[in-house]
Design a protein around this motif. Structure first.
Motif, PDB file in Angstrom:
ATOM      1  N   GLU A 149       0.810  -1.215   0.000  1.00 48.90           N
ATOM      2  CA  GLU A 149       0.000   0.000   0.000  1.00 48.90           C
ATOM      3  C   GLU A 149       0.852   1.278   0.000  1.00 48.90           C
ATOM      4  OE1 GLU A 149      -3.155   0.101  -0.391  1.00 48.90           O
ATOM      5  OE2 GLU A 149      -3.807  -1.933   0.126  1.00 48.90           O
ATOM      6  N   LEU A 150       0.265   2.334  -0.539  1.00 49.63           N
ATOM      7  CA  LEU A 150       0.838   3.662  -0.450  1.00 49.63           C
ATOM      8  C   LEU A 150       0.847   4.097   1.008  1.00 49.63           C
ATOM      9  CD1 LEU A 150       1.738   5.733  -2.707  1.00 49.63           C
ATOM     10  CD2 LEU A 150      -0.414   6.905  -2.250  1.00 49.63           C
ATOM     11  N   ALA A 151       1.898   4.802   1.419  1.00 50.07           N
ATOM     12  CA  ALA A 151       2.015   5.253   2.806  1.00 50.07           C
ATOM     13  C   ALA A 151       2.502   6.693   2.837  1.00 50.07           C
ATOM     14  CB  ALA A 151       2.973   4.358   3.581  1.00 50.07           C
ATOM     15  N   LEU A 152       2.123   7.398   3.878  1.00 46.71           N
ATOM     16  CA  LEU A 152       2.514   8.795   4.040  1.00 46.71           C
ATOM     17  C   LEU A 152       3.864   8.898   4.735  1.00 46.71           C
ATOM     18  CD1 LEU A 152      -0.820  10.464   5.237  1.00 46.71           C
ATOM     19  CD2 LEU A 152       0.170  10.485   2.933  1.00 46.71           C
ATOM     20  N   LEU A 153       4.743   9.734   4.164  1.00 51.19           N
ATOM     21  CA  LEU A 153       6.009  10.042   4.816  1.00 51.19           C
ATOM     22  C   LEU A 153       5.860  11.219   5.780  1.00 51.19           C
ATOM     23  CD1 LEU A 153       8.370   9.750   1.718  1.00 51.19           C
ATOM     24  CD2 LEU A 153       7.854   8.008   3.425  1.00 51.19           C
ATOM     25  N   LYS A 154       4.865  12.064   5.513  1.00 52.34           N
ATOM     26  CA  LYS A 154       4.538  13.178   6.400  1.00 52.34           C
ATOM     27  C   LYS A 154       3.081  13.545   6.172  1.00 52.34           C
ATOM     28  CE  LYS A 154       6.728  16.345   3.077  1.00 52.34           C
ATOM     29  NZ  LYS A 154       7.738  17.410   2.930  1.00 52.34           N
ATOM     30  N   GLU A 155       2.512  14.272   7.108  1.00 57.99           N
ATOM     31  CA  GLU A 155       1.082  14.569   7.055  1.00 57.99           C
ATOM     32  C   GLU A 155       0.737  15.421   5.840  1.00 57.99           C
ATOM     33  OE1 GLU A 155      -2.482  16.356   9.915  1.00 57.99           O
ATOM     34  OE2 GLU A 155      -0.419  16.212  10.654  1.00 57.99           O
ATOM     35  N   PHE A 163       5.805   3.736  -0.147  1.00 58.13           N
ATOM     36  CA  PHE A 163       4.918   2.585  -0.071  1.00 58.13           C
ATOM     37  C   PHE A 163       5.599   1.502   0.734  1.00 58.13           C
ATOM     38  CE2 PHE A 163       7.419   1.391  -3.786  1.00 58.13           C
ATOM     39  CZ  PHE A 163       7.594   0.026  -3.632  1.00 58.13           C
ATOM     40  N   GLY A 164       4.790   0.601   1.243  1.00 56.11           N
ATOM     41  CA  GLY A 164       5.348  -0.477   2.040  1.00 56.11           C
ATOM     42  C   GLY A 164       4.548  -1.748   1.878  1.00 56.11           C
ATOM     43  N   LEU A 165       5.196  -2.866   2.175  1.00 59.69           N
ATOM     44  CA  LEU A 165       4.522  -4.157   2.220  1.00 59.69           C
ATOM     45  C   LEU A 165       4.255  -4.462   3.695  1.00 59.69           C
ATOM     46  CD1 LEU A 165       3.509  -6.696   0.756  1.00 59.69           C
ATOM     47  CD2 LEU A 165       5.784  -7.684   1.119  1.00 59.69           C
ATOM     48  N   PHE A 166       2.996  -4.378   4.079  1.00 61.25           N
ATOM     49  CA  PHE A 166       2.601  -4.526   5.473  1.00 61.25           C
ATOM     50  C   PHE A 166       2.177  -5.972   5.735  1.00 61.25           C
ATOM     51  CE2 PHE A 166       2.007  -0.167   4.130  1.00 61.25           C
ATOM     52  CZ  PHE A 166       2.769   0.500   5.089  1.00 61.25           C
ATOM     53  N   VAL A 220      -3.192  -0.575  12.634  1.00 62.61           N
ATOM     54  CA  VAL A 220      -4.486  -1.151  12.249  1.00 62.61           C
ATOM     55  C   VAL A 220      -4.413  -2.677  12.251  1.00 62.61           C
ATOM     56  CG1 VAL A 220      -6.208  -1.363  10.416  1.00 62.61           C
ATOM     57  CG2 VAL A 220      -5.199   0.857  10.912  1.00 62.61           C
ATOM     58  N   LEU A 221      -3.354  -3.218  11.677  1.00 61.67           N
ATOM     59  CA  LEU A 221      -3.178  -4.677  11.669  1.00 61.67           C
ATOM     60  C   LEU A 221      -3.133  -5.232  13.092  1.00 61.67           C
ATOM     61  CD1 LEU A 221      -0.565  -5.055   8.811  1.00 61.67           C
ATOM     62  CD2 LEU A 221      -2.680  -6.352   8.949  1.00 61.67           C
ATOM     63  N   SER A 222      -2.395  -4.556  13.963  1.00 54.75           N
ATOM     64  CA  SER A 222      -2.281  -5.017  15.350  1.00 54.75           C
ATOM     65  C   SER A 222      -3.622  -4.946  16.064  1.00 54.75           C
ATOM     66  CB  SER A 222      -1.239  -4.174  16.097  1.00 54.75           C
ATOM     67  OG  SER A 222       0.049  -4.341  15.551  1.00 54.75           O
ATOM     68  N   THR A 261     -10.002   7.565  -0.934  1.00 53.35           N
ATOM     69  CA  THR A 261      -8.553   7.377  -0.888  1.00 53.35           C
ATOM     70  C   THR A 261      -7.981   7.941   0.408  1.00 53.35           C
ATOM     71  OG1 THR A 261      -8.538   7.665  -3.293  1.00 53.35           O
ATOM     72  CG2 THR A 261      -6.407   7.692  -2.158  1.00 53.35           C
ATOM     73  N   ASP A 262      -7.327   7.085   1.193  1.00 57.82           N
ATOM     74  CA  ASP A 262      -6.869   7.511   2.511  1.00 57.82           C
ATOM     75  C   ASP A 262      -5.598   6.761   2.910  1.00 57.82           C
ATOM     76  OD1 ASP A 262      -6.761   8.683   5.033  1.00 57.82           O
ATOM     77  OD2 ASP A 262      -8.099   7.196   5.922  1.00 57.82           O
ATOM     78  N   PRO A 263      -4.428   7.202   2.413  1.00 56.31           N
ATOM     79  CA  PRO A 263      -3.180   6.556   2.823  1.00 56.31           C
ATOM     80  C   PRO A 263      -2.851   6.885   4.276  1.00 56.31           C
ATOM     81  CG  PRO A 263      -2.709   8.497   1.491  1.00 56.31           C
ATOM     82  CD  PRO A 263      -4.201   8.313   1.467  1.00 56.31           C
ATOM     83  N   LEU A 264      -2.204   5.952   4.959  1.00 53.99           N
ATOM     84  CA  LEU A 264      -1.785   6.138   6.345  1.00 53.99           C
ATOM     85  C   LEU A 264      -0.263   6.214   6.418  1.00 53.99           C
ATOM     86  CD1 LEU A 264      -4.024   3.414   8.066  1.00 53.99           C
ATOM     87  CD2 LEU A 264      -4.576   5.836   7.697  1.00 53.99           C
ATOM     88  N   SER A 265       0.241   6.632   7.558  1.00 55.34           N
ATOM     89  CA  SER A 265       1.677   6.541   7.803  1.00 55.34           C
ATOM     90  C   SER A 265       2.063   5.078   7.961  1.00 55.34           C
ATOM     91  CB  SER A 265       2.048   7.322   9.066  1.00 55.34           C
ATOM     92  OG  SER A 265       1.494   6.682  10.205  1.00 55.34           O
ATOM     93  N   PHE A 266       3.353   4.778   7.879  1.00 59.03           N
ATOM     94  CA  PHE A 266       3.810   3.405   8.065  1.00 59.03           C
ATOM     95  C   PHE A 266       3.383   2.885   9.442  1.00 59.03           C
ATOM     96  CE2 PHE A 266       6.652   4.834   4.701  1.00 59.03           C
ATOM     97  CZ  PHE A 266       6.696   3.727   3.871  1.00 59.03           C
ATOM     98  N   GLU A 267       3.529   3.725  10.449  1.00 62.45           N
ATOM     99  CA  GLU A 267       3.170   3.315  11.806  1.00 62.45           C
ATOM    100  C   GLU A 267       1.676   3.045  11.929  1.00 62.45           C
ATOM    101  OE1 GLU A 267       4.834   6.026  10.976  1.00 62.45           O
ATOM    102  OE2 GLU A 267       6.876   5.598  11.678  1.00 62.45           O
TER     103      GLU A 267
END
Length: 274
Positions: free
Chosen positions: A147-153, A245-248, A181-183, A170-176
């Protein structure tokens, strides 16, 4: 795309359907190859490809791993194209495609070893999606979401532009926040398997010759699509420093029947006292 609808009025998802694109996620198909190379998907594993599009990922995974895959998408046209691709690739014995909604998957609990998805959850209610993935995964089953992820707000004005280009949900989140959400939905061993910035994505797409050829061919058929593609690409290019982007990744834990354990403990205590 229906001929009665003006080109300028089509949505982002209608555009992808008409283009027949199966590599519209971050980094295109080269990133899919990278993703699957680091996941330990074994022959015989049962895999759900959520938001399968035209089936490129599912077919590639079937050919390279020998796993059994069900691909789902809400768009019947995508599913039709995916089935055709499976026949062409000679993997229709390993891959099945069906129309389904990730909010209400038509599968029983504890069925799949893996759920993989690419650039789908960003457009949806993330808690609902991961809750449903958790339900249909076996204990020790694994989820991998690119997914696409935010590096800053994002400033409010950029959020508005982002949704104008790619849709109101469309609502990308930060990596954290993605990991959180997964946790919160019960997954353990949550981590970012790998991450890149958006400039890497842009370079990957530039090198994806098949994707670029498909786009060029479609534009020749329908020149009116060019302004829409320019608008989307222009936004990505101008504000790439906000995105990566990251693989979560997460794993469903083995569930312990605590009620059974409690009853056994009570019986042992009672037997010693009597």
């Amino acid at each position: 795309m229906r001929e009665t609808k003006k080109v300028e009025d089509i949505s982002y998802f209608e555009l992808l359907t008409w283009l027949g694109s199966g590599s519209s996620h971050p980094g295109g198909f080269p990133t899919t190859e990278q993703t699957l190379s680091i996941l330990d998907i074994k022959p015989g594993d049962s895999v759900l490809d959520a938001g399968c599009g035209i089936g490129l990922t599912a077919c590639y995974l079937a050919k390279t791993s020998g796993s059994r895959i069900i691909g789902i998408d809400t768009n019947p046209l995508m599913i039709k194209k995916a089935r055709i691709n499976a026949e062409k690739e000679g993997v229709s014995h390993l891959v099945e495609f069906k129309v389904a909604d990730v909010y209400a998957l038509p599968f029983k609990d504890d069925l799949f070893d893996w759920v993989i998805t690419e650039s789908v959850t960003i457009f949806l209610d993330k808690h609902k999606v991961f809750r449903e993935f958790y339900r249909i995964l076996k204990p020790q089953g694994q989820v991998a979401d690119l997914e696409l992820a935010l590096l800053k707000e994002l400033p409010v004005s950029l959020k508005t532009q982002l949704q104008e280009c790619f849709g109101p949900g469309t609502d990308p989140l930060s990596f954290e926040a993605w990991c959180e959400v997964l946790s919160q939905e019960g997954f353990q061993d949550v981590e970012v398997k790998y991450s890149e910035n958006l400039s890497f994505i842009i370079n990957q797409v530039k090198n994806d010759r098949l994707f670029l050829k498909e786009i060029q061919d479609k534009i020749r058929q329908q020149p009116g699509l060019l302004p829409i593609l320019y608008k989307n690409a222009g936004f990505v290019n101008m504000y790439q420093n906000y995105f990566g982007f990251g693989l979560f990744y997460g794993r469903k834990p083995v569930l312990i029947n605590t009620n059974f354990g409690f009853k056994s403990l009570i019986k042992k205590i009672y037997s010693k006292l009597s």
